[in-house]
Design an enzyme around this catalytic site. Structure first.
Site, PDB file in Angstrom:
ATOM      1  N   ASP A   1       4.733  12.426   2.627  1.00 23.05           N
ATOM      2  CA  ASP A   1       4.107  11.676   3.728  1.00 23.05           C
ATOM      3  C   ASP A   1       4.094  10.226   3.234  1.00 23.05           C
ATOM      4  O   ASP A   1       4.910   9.876   2.368  1.00 23.05           O
ATOM      5  CB  ASP A   1       2.695  12.205   4.020  1.00 23.05           C
ATOM      6  CG  ASP A   1       2.115  11.667   5.340  1.00 23.05           C
ATOM      7  OD1 ASP A   1       2.468  12.183   6.404  1.00 23.05           O
ATOM      8  OD2 ASP A   1       1.318  10.703   5.300  1.00 23.05           O
TER       9      ASP A   1
ATOM     10  N   LYS B   1      -2.799  19.490   4.634  1.00 26.93           N
ATOM     11  CA  LYS B   1      -2.455  18.118   4.241  1.00 26.93           C
ATOM     12  C   LYS B   1      -3.040  17.859   2.868  1.00 26.93           C
ATOM     13  O   LYS B   1      -4.021  18.499   2.487  1.00 26.93           O
ATOM     14  CB  LYS B   1      -3.041  17.109   5.241  1.00 26.93           C
ATOM     15  CG  LYS B   1      -2.307  15.798   5.261  1.00 26.93           C
ATOM     16  CD  LYS B   1      -1.033  15.897   6.079  1.00 26.93           C
ATOM     17  CE  LYS B   1      -0.137  14.708   5.892  1.00 26.93           C
ATOM     18  NZ  LYS B   1       0.982  14.729   6.859  1.00 26.93           N
TER      19      LYS B   1
HETATM   20  P1  NDP Z   1       6.265   5.532   4.302  1.00 25.51           P
HETATM   21  O1  NDP Z   1       5.303   5.374   3.189  1.00 25.51           O
HETATM   22  O2  NDP Z   1       7.683   5.818   4.004  1.00 25.51           O
HETATM   23  O3  NDP Z   1       6.225   4.256   5.246  1.00 25.51           O
HETATM   24  C1  NDP Z   1       5.059   3.774   5.806  1.00 25.51           C
HETATM   25  C2  NDP Z   1       5.352   2.461   6.503  1.00 25.51           C
HETATM   26  O4  NDP Z   1       4.197   2.032   7.222  1.00 25.51           O
HETATM   27  C3  NDP Z   1       5.704   1.341   5.527  1.00 25.51           C
HETATM   28  O5  NDP Z   1       6.656   0.493   6.115  1.00 25.51           O
HETATM   29  C4  NDP Z   1       4.354   0.634   5.362  1.00 25.51           C
HETATM   30  O6  NDP Z   1       4.467  -0.715   4.961  1.00 25.51           O
HETATM   31  C5  NDP Z   1       3.831   0.714   6.788  1.00 25.51           C
HETATM   32  N1  NDP Z   1       2.379   0.566   6.840  1.00 25.51           N
HETATM   33  C6  NDP Z   1       1.462   1.152   6.058  1.00 25.51           C
HETATM   34  N2  NDP Z   1       0.224   0.771   6.403  1.00 25.51           N
HETATM   35  C7  NDP Z   1       0.362  -0.104   7.415  1.00 25.51           C
HETATM   36  C8  NDP Z   1      -0.533  -0.848   8.192  1.00 25.51           C
HETATM   37  N3  NDP Z   1      -1.861  -0.763   7.990  1.00 25.51           N
HETATM   38  N4  NDP Z   1      -0.025  -1.643   9.163  1.00 25.51           N
HETATM   39  C9  NDP Z   1       1.303  -1.737   9.379  1.00 25.51           C
HETATM   40  N5  NDP Z   1       2.211  -1.043   8.672  1.00 25.51           N
HETATM   41  C10 NDP Z   1       1.756  -0.242   7.699  1.00 25.51           C
HETATM   42  O7  NDP Z   1       5.639   6.680   5.223  1.00 25.51           O
HETATM   43  P2  NDP Z   1       6.360   7.613   6.310  1.00 25.51           P
HETATM   44  O8  NDP Z   1       7.417   6.860   7.012  1.00 25.51           O
HETATM   45  O9  NDP Z   1       6.660   8.898   5.671  1.00 25.51           O
HETATM   46  O10 NDP Z   1       5.132   7.887   7.308  1.00 25.51           O
HETATM   47  C11 NDP Z   1       4.812   7.023   8.380  1.00 25.51           C
HETATM   48  C12 NDP Z   1       3.933   7.763   9.373  1.00 25.51           C
HETATM   49  O11 NDP Z   1       4.627   8.914   9.862  1.00 25.51           O
HETATM   50  C13 NDP Z   1       2.615   8.296   8.823  1.00 25.51           C
HETATM   51  O12 NDP Z   1       1.650   8.286   9.856  1.00 25.51           O
HETATM   52  C14 NDP Z   1       2.950   9.747   8.473  1.00 25.51           C
HETATM   53  O13 NDP Z   1       1.804  10.565   8.454  1.00 25.51           O
HETATM   54  C15 NDP Z   1       3.856  10.092   9.644  1.00 25.51           C
HETATM   55  N6  NDP Z   1       4.754  11.218   9.464  1.00 25.51           N
HETATM   56  C16 NDP Z   1       5.597  11.305   8.384  1.00 25.51           C
HETATM   57  C17 NDP Z   1       6.479  12.341   8.272  1.00 25.51           C
HETATM   58  C18 NDP Z   1       7.463  12.438   7.163  1.00 25.51           C
HETATM   59  O14 NDP Z   1       8.272  13.372   7.177  1.00 25.51           O
HETATM   60  N7  NDP Z   1       7.484  11.542   6.207  1.00 25.51           N
HETATM   61  C19 NDP Z   1       6.510  13.438   9.264  1.00 25.51           C
HETATM   62  C20 NDP Z   1       5.639  13.219  10.394  1.00 25.51           C
HETATM   63  C21 NDP Z   1       4.806  12.146  10.467  1.00 25.51           C
HETATM   64  P3  NDP Z   1       4.685  -1.129   3.418  1.00 25.51           P
HETATM   65  O15 NDP Z   1       6.147  -0.875   3.163  1.00 25.51           O
HETATM   66  O16 NDP Z   1       4.325  -2.558   3.377  1.00 25.51           O
HETATM   67  O17 NDP Z   1       3.800  -0.240   2.615  1.00 25.51           O
HETATM   68  O1  2IT Z   2       2.981  14.706   9.037  1.00 21.13           O
HETATM   69  C1  2IT Z   2       3.923  15.480   8.784  1.00 21.13           C
HETATM   70  O2  2IT Z   2       4.311  16.313   9.609  1.00 21.13           O
HETATM   71  C2  2IT Z   2       4.602  15.366   7.486  1.00 21.13           C
HETATM   72  N1  2IT Z   2       4.241  14.491   6.708  1.00 21.13           N
HETATM   73  C3  2IT Z   2       5.686  16.321   7.121  1.00 21.13           C
HETATM   74  C4  2IT Z   2       5.113  17.547   6.488  1.00 21.13           C
HETATM   75  C5  2IT Z   2       6.112  18.533   5.923  1.00 21.13           C
HETATM   76  O3  2IT Z   2       5.613  19.550   5.419  1.00 21.13           O
HETATM   77  O4  2IT Z   2       7.314  18.326   5.985  1.00 21.13           O
END
Ligand code: NDP
Ligand code: 2IT
Length: 445
Positions: A165, A125
């Site tokens: 992420d 990460k």
């Molecule tokens: P984004 O940055 O695209 O979106 C994050 C979202 O969470 C936004 O809507 C943000 O709000 C909201 N948020 C952030 N902090 C808070 C908080 N304290 N309380 C409530 N809402 C909050 O991130 P992702 O969608 O990529 O990631 C979301 C989660 O999924 C993370 O935990 C990440 O590690 C996990 N993840 C992501 C993957 C990926 O492929 N992207 C894969 C697997 C897991 P705002 O718009 O106001 O900032």
């Molecule tokens: O938490 C996760 O699995 C991710 N943010 C995706 C990582 C990746 O290498 O696609």
């Protein structure tokens, strides 16, 4: 004191300020005790100590200049956690909260998640405490270039392959890739995933985490003879994972009635996902605008988990520790049937214990959100073959992978005589046993 308890105690002493890291370690270690009962010889080989200590932690300075000529310095990280199964793989997070504890918790979880994907990837990460909110396009570009100016020497398509992420999407991956290519002087597409489709990105990668989450949810419900058609759904977050989880829920006949962001949440019986996409993907602003743009629904400040809205399905897709014991109890009191984690560690360990006590179907992130990294690995495959699969082909592979992850969880529950709702232990046992077996086979001591 058992081997597991001793290692947890040591971690608490050694990394005492790293609270979310300790939380992740406790969650995993408590459920993998049966592996160590079967293999007492692992203690002498210090398997747990090696599992917990990252192979490498890189921390670096990221200087960048804002639009007014002011220079800022942020801290960058890459934690290369465990490479026994393949090149280090995992996302990059840009968020002001980023610190070593968060990087280590995410990297640790990633090792087991990646093992579950059935694809050859190790765990890593990275990220920075840079806050992308309110930054101009030029500032984002310069920050990404500076970040890569240090990171490039630590990564490579066979070494370490970052992706997005929180705060890092296709735009940032593009800027990072452009800088990598300029420095290295070669086209090495497989060094990053989540790229734009036009220069080597995979179709469906953007949607993969959210879609995969719903595929996993479906499998879990099917195994418990539940048809979710018509079920109401709360999706917390409105970022990359949340939007495509919601899209797939609608496509499968479920009804998303609430979504949230870091400031507040919307509740709408006729939720218009296109409006949410516009606000978050195009305008990159707050859900406050939703009611005005959609012409219906309600907006509230605060957490969606503290409000009145309730649903049978809950998909936390925002960030870690959104749901504590009290919020979990409220979900149960209001009749939740299943909770599946799109985010990494959105439930506290106490919340998880409560779900298990109440036999609530609970899908842990390392299994349920693995579709994102799995599709990243499919992007790596396409890059090394120098060809691109159709969206149908990638989506069908993603569905097969999510089914295979679900099957591995069930298989581990059976193998270790656990009740068939204990997906936490199932996912941890299935993921960890692969990593451990590879570590033992490779010697490494
Ligand atoms: P984004 O940055 O695209 O979106 C994050 C979202 O969470 C936004 O809507 C943000 O709000 C909201 N948020 C952030 N902090 C808070 C908080 N304290 N309380 C409530 N809402 C909050 O991130 P992702 O969608 O990529 O990631 C979301 C989660 O999924 C993370 O935990 C990440 O590690 C996990 N993840 C992501 C993957 C990926 O492929 N992207 C894969 C697997 C897991 P705002 O718009 O106001 O900032
Ligand atoms: O938490 C996760 O699995 C991710 N943010 C995706 C990582 C990746 O290498 O696609």
């Amino acid at each position: 004191m058992s081997y597991i308890e001793r290692v947890i105690e040591q971690t608490k002493l050694k990394d005492k300020d790293q609270t979310v890291f300790i939380q992740a370690v406790e969650e995993v270690l408590h459920s993998i005790a049966p592996i160590f009962e079967k293999h007492p010889e692992y203690e002498k080989m210090a398997v747990l100590e090696r599992l917990i200590e990252p192979e490498r932690v890189i921390s670096f300075r990221v200087p960048w200049t804002d639009d007014h000529g002011q220079v800022h310095v942020n801290r960058g990280y890459r934690v290369q956690y465990n490479g026994v199964l393949g090149p280090y793989k995992g996302g990059i997070r840009f968020h002001p909260s980023v610190n070593l504890s968060i990087m280590k918790f995410l990297g640790f979880e990633q090792c087991f998640k990646n093992a579950l994907t059935t694809l050859p990837i190790g765990g890593a990460k990275g990220g920075s405490d840079f806050d992308p909110k309110g930054k101009s396009e030029g500032e984002i570009l310069r920050f990404c270039q500076s970040f890569m100016t240090e990171l490039y020497r630590h990564i490579g398509e066979n070494v370490d392959v970052p992706a997005g992420d929180m705060g890092v999407g296709a735009r940032e991956i593009g800027y990072l890739y452009g800088q990598y290519r300029r420095i290295v002087g070669a086209s090495e597409r497989g060094v990053l995933t989540g790229k734009g489709v036009v220069y080597g990105g995979s179709l469906v990668r953007k949607q993969a985490t959210g879609y995969g989450l719903v595929y996993f949810l479906e499998e879990m419900l099917k195994a418990n003879h539940i048809d979710p058609t018509g079920y109401s759904v709360i999706v917390s977050g409105s970022g990359n994972v949340a939007i495509y989880a919601a899209e797939k829920c609608f496509a499968k006949g479920m009804k998303v009635i609430a979504m949230s962001d870091s400031k507040g949440y919307i509740v709408d019986e006729n939720l218009d996902l296109e409006v949410v996409k516009h606000i978050k993907e195009v305008e990159r602003t707050s859900l406050e605008k939703y009611v005005e743009y959609a012409g219906h629904g309600e907006y509230y400040t605060g957490s969606v988990y503290d409000g009145e809205v309730c649903a049978k399905i809950v998909l936390p897709c925002a960030t870690q520790n959104e749901i504590n014991l009290e919020r979990a109890q409220r979900l149960i009191d209001r009749g939740v049937v299943a909770i599946a984690e799109g985010a990494n560690m959105p439930n506290s360990n106490e919340a998880i214990a409560l779900y298990l006590e109440n036999h609530i179907l609970y899908a842990p992130g390392k299994a349920a959100n693995a579709g994102g990294v799995a599709t990243s690995a499919l992007e790596m495959t396409q890059n090394s073959m120098r060809l691109a699969w159709s969206a149908e082909e990638v989506d069908s592979k993603l569905q097969d992978i999510m089914k295979a992850i679900h099957a591995q969880c069930l298989q581990a529950m059976r193998e270790y005589d656990l009740p068939s709702y204990n997906y936490v232990a199932g996912a941890n046992l299935a993921g960890a046993s692969k990593v451990i077996e590879a570590m033992v086979l490779q010697g490494e001591y």
